[in-house]
Design an enzyme around this catalytic site. Structure first.
Site, PDB file in Angstrom:
ATOM      1  N   GLY A 139      44.387  60.030   4.106  1.00 22.92           N
ATOM      2  CA  GLY A 139      44.019  59.586   2.755  1.00 22.92           C
ATOM      3  C   GLY A 139      42.678  58.866   2.776  1.00 22.92           C
ATOM      4  O   GLY A 139      42.436  58.045   3.659  1.00 22.92           O
ATOM      5  N   ARG A 196      44.414  66.335   5.675  1.00 21.82           N
ATOM      6  CA  ARG A 196      45.472  66.190   6.681  1.00 21.82           C
ATOM      7  C   ARG A 196      45.644  67.584   7.262  1.00 21.82           C
ATOM      8  O   ARG A 196      45.998  68.504   6.533  1.00 21.82           O
ATOM      9  CB  ARG A 196      46.757  65.673   6.036  1.00 21.82           C
ATOM     10  N   ASP A 246      47.312  56.253  11.372  1.00 21.46           N
ATOM     11  CA  ASP A 246      48.027  56.528  12.629  1.00 21.46           C
ATOM     12  C   ASP A 246      48.162  58.025  12.932  1.00 21.46           C
ATOM     13  O   ASP A 246      48.119  58.439  14.094  1.00 21.46           O
ATOM     14  CB  ASP A 246      49.381  55.807  12.678  1.00 21.46           C
ATOM     15  N   THR A 269      42.461  53.202   5.808  1.00 22.75           N
ATOM     16  CA  THR A 269      43.565  53.523   4.884  1.00 22.75           C
ATOM     17  C   THR A 269      43.744  52.341   3.937  1.00 22.75           C
ATOM     18  O   THR A 269      43.579  51.192   4.349  1.00 22.75           O
ATOM     19  CB  THR A 269      44.895  53.790   5.624  1.00 22.75           C
ATOM     20  N   ASP A 286      46.508  51.416   2.773  1.00 25.83           N
ATOM     21  CA  ASP A 286      47.854  50.855   2.943  1.00 25.83           C
ATOM     22  C   ASP A 286      47.933  49.628   3.854  1.00 25.83           C
ATOM     23  O   ASP A 286      48.912  48.893   3.825  1.00 25.83           O
ATOM     24  CB  ASP A 286      48.803  51.925   3.497  1.00 25.83           C
ATOM     25  N   ASP A 338      48.595  49.474   6.925  1.00 28.03           N
ATOM     26  CA  ASP A 338      49.817  49.505   7.747  1.00 28.03           C
ATOM     27  C   ASP A 338      49.544  49.780   9.220  1.00 28.03           C
ATOM     28  O   ASP A 338      50.432  50.255   9.930  1.00 28.03           O
ATOM     29  CB  ASP A 338      50.807  50.539   7.176  1.00 28.03           C
ATOM     30  N   ARG A 361      53.443  53.978   0.851  1.00 28.88           N
ATOM     31  CA  ARG A 361      54.562  54.864   1.180  1.00 28.88           C
ATOM     32  C   ARG A 361      55.606  54.163   2.038  1.00 28.88           C
ATOM     33  O   ARG A 361      56.786  54.210   1.785  1.00 28.88           O
ATOM     34  CB  ARG A 361      54.001  56.040   1.978  1.00 28.88           C
TER      35      ARG A 361
HETATM   36  O1  F6P Z   1      46.448  56.651   1.730  1.00 30.06           O
HETATM   37  C1  F6P Z   1      47.799  56.259   1.850  1.00 30.06           C
HETATM   38  C2  F6P Z   1      48.529  56.697   0.662  1.00 30.06           C
HETATM   39  O2  F6P Z   1      47.765  56.217  -0.366  1.00 30.06           O
HETATM   40  C3  F6P Z   1      49.966  56.296   0.439  1.00 30.06           C
HETATM   41  O3  F6P Z   1      50.193  54.992   0.007  1.00 30.06           O
HETATM   42  C4  F6P Z   1      50.439  57.347  -0.541  1.00 30.06           C
HETATM   43  O4  F6P Z   1      51.788  57.520  -0.559  1.00 30.06           O
HETATM   44  C5  F6P Z   1      49.739  58.542  -0.050  1.00 30.06           C
HETATM   45  O5  F6P Z   1      48.559  58.093   0.589  1.00 30.06           O
HETATM   46  C6  F6P Z   1      49.468  59.597  -1.072  1.00 30.06           C
HETATM   47  O6  F6P Z   1      48.442  60.414  -0.662  1.00 30.06           O
HETATM   48  P1  F6P Z   1      48.220  61.920  -1.022  1.00 30.06           P
HETATM   49  O7  F6P Z   1      48.429  62.086  -2.476  1.00 30.06           O
HETATM   50  O8  F6P Z   1      46.815  62.163  -0.591  1.00 30.06           O
HETATM   51  O9  F6P Z   1      49.200  62.698  -0.213  1.00 30.06           O
END
Ligand code: F6P
Length: 326
Positions: A14, A75, A106, A129, A131, A133, A175
């Site tokens: 992300g 990804r 990660d 990121t 998040d 995390d 997430r």
């Molecule tokens: O970048 C992390 C994150 O924002 C999470 O909190 C979220 O669930 C996810 O990515 C959603 O990303 P995408 O819509 O790109 O799959």
């Protein structure tokens, strides 16, 4: 492995505000040390397809203030396969890239670790990121901006909540982690913050709301992390509506606006410092680590640890949030 002459940089997973500042820092530090830098587009997919172009000073001009990533992000499923990684290795050879800087989370480091071991290739990482995390850094690049975006949005919702005597349930990203929820919840004065790291006791929330309404406090903000075990803002709204059918309850899901926008000064400075250190570390012969910042010190954490461990939520902050919400 000989002396490093050319570094490849990519952003993966992300996107997050500050990734561009990180790319810029890698390019400028590389150039200062007479190292060429190449940009790899769309994360590992670009390594596999050969979407690789040189990056120079002009290429990173005026990007420090931009959100997103000029290198684009993805990804990659194909990079999980041996065949995908073999193609990626061939392309790096073709472009004479002899080390890699990864900016991501990660999953990005897990891929980087396999690649490094398979081909005895120098790889280093930077935490990118929203998040927050990742184990091995207090702040990830983009987290501070995301928190500020949430606070900006909730401040506006609060105006309406107050004017109309309403309860707003605001869902934020995360997430598997409640970092965005916890920090933005404190900064925006939320009455309750629901996060995945702790069990949500919905009855407790309902009792608290009941008490508030009886005290003639007529509006409130609740922040829910998308990964909360109760199931997100819509689920919370359903239960609240059942118990308080006459009360005006609204849901706002902030979604991807939290991933965009110009990075805060904090994120730009963090990204600049980590990008600089990542290059120095590679030139120093180190590999397989994520460069992070803990207690304002630069620290290097092996990929293995960043992949296996989850950063823990700050219990003190959680307590502060609870007390100040009373
Ligand atoms: O970048 C992390 C994150 O924002 C999470 O909190 C979220 O669930 C996810 O990515 C959603 O990303 P995408 O819509 O790109 O799959």
């Amino acid at each position: 492995m000989g002396k490093i002459k050319k570094i490849g940089v990519l952003t993966s997973g992300g996107d997050s505000p500050g990734m561009n500042a990180a790319i810029r820092a890698v390019v400028k530090t590389g150039l200062y040390h007479k190292i060429e830098v190449a940009g790899i587009y769309r994360g590992y997919n670009g390594m596999i397809s050969g979407m690789i172009k040189p990056l120079d000073k002009l290429g990173v001009e005026n990007i420090i203030s931009l959100g997103g990533t000029i290198l684009k992000s993805a990804r990659s499923e194909e990079f999980r396969t041996e065949e995908g990684r073999r193609k990626a290795r061939e392309n790096l050879k073709k472009h004479e890239i002899d080390a890699l800087v990864l900016i991501g989370g990660d999953g990005t480091f897990a891929g980087g670790k396999i690649f490094m071991e398979e081909f005895d290739f120098p790889v280093t990482g930077m935490p990118g990121t929203v998040d927050n995390d990742l184990y091995g850094t207090d702040y990830t690049i983009g987290y501070d901006t995301a928190v500020n975006t949430v606070v900006w949005a909730v401040d506006r919702l609060r105006d309406t909540a107050h004017s109309h005597d309403r309860l707003f349930i605001v869902e934020v990203m995360g997430r598997d982690a409640g970092f965005i929820a916890l920090r933005s919840g404190i900064a925006s004065g939320a009455k309750k913050i629901l996060i995945p790291e702790t069990k949500t006791h919905i009855e407790e929330l309902l009792d608290r709301l009941e008490k508030r309404f009886s005290e003639e406090e007529s509006s409130a903000i609740i922040i829910v992390s998308e990964g909360d075990d109760f199931g997100g803002a819509m689920e919370v709204k359903k239960i609240v509506n059942e118990r308080f059918p006459d009360y005006g309850t609204r849901v706002t899901i902030l979604g991807h606006i939290q991933r965009g926008g110009s990075p805060t000064a904090y994120d730009r400075i963090l990204a600049s410092g980590l990008g600089y250190q990542a290059v120095l570390r590679l030139l120093d012969g180190k590999r397989g680590e994520m460069v992070g910042s803990v207690n304002r010190e630069i620290v290097f954490t092996p990929f293995e640890k960043t992949i296996k461990h989850h950063d823990k939520i700050n219990v003190e902050l959680k307590k502060i949030a609870e007390i100040l919400a009373l």
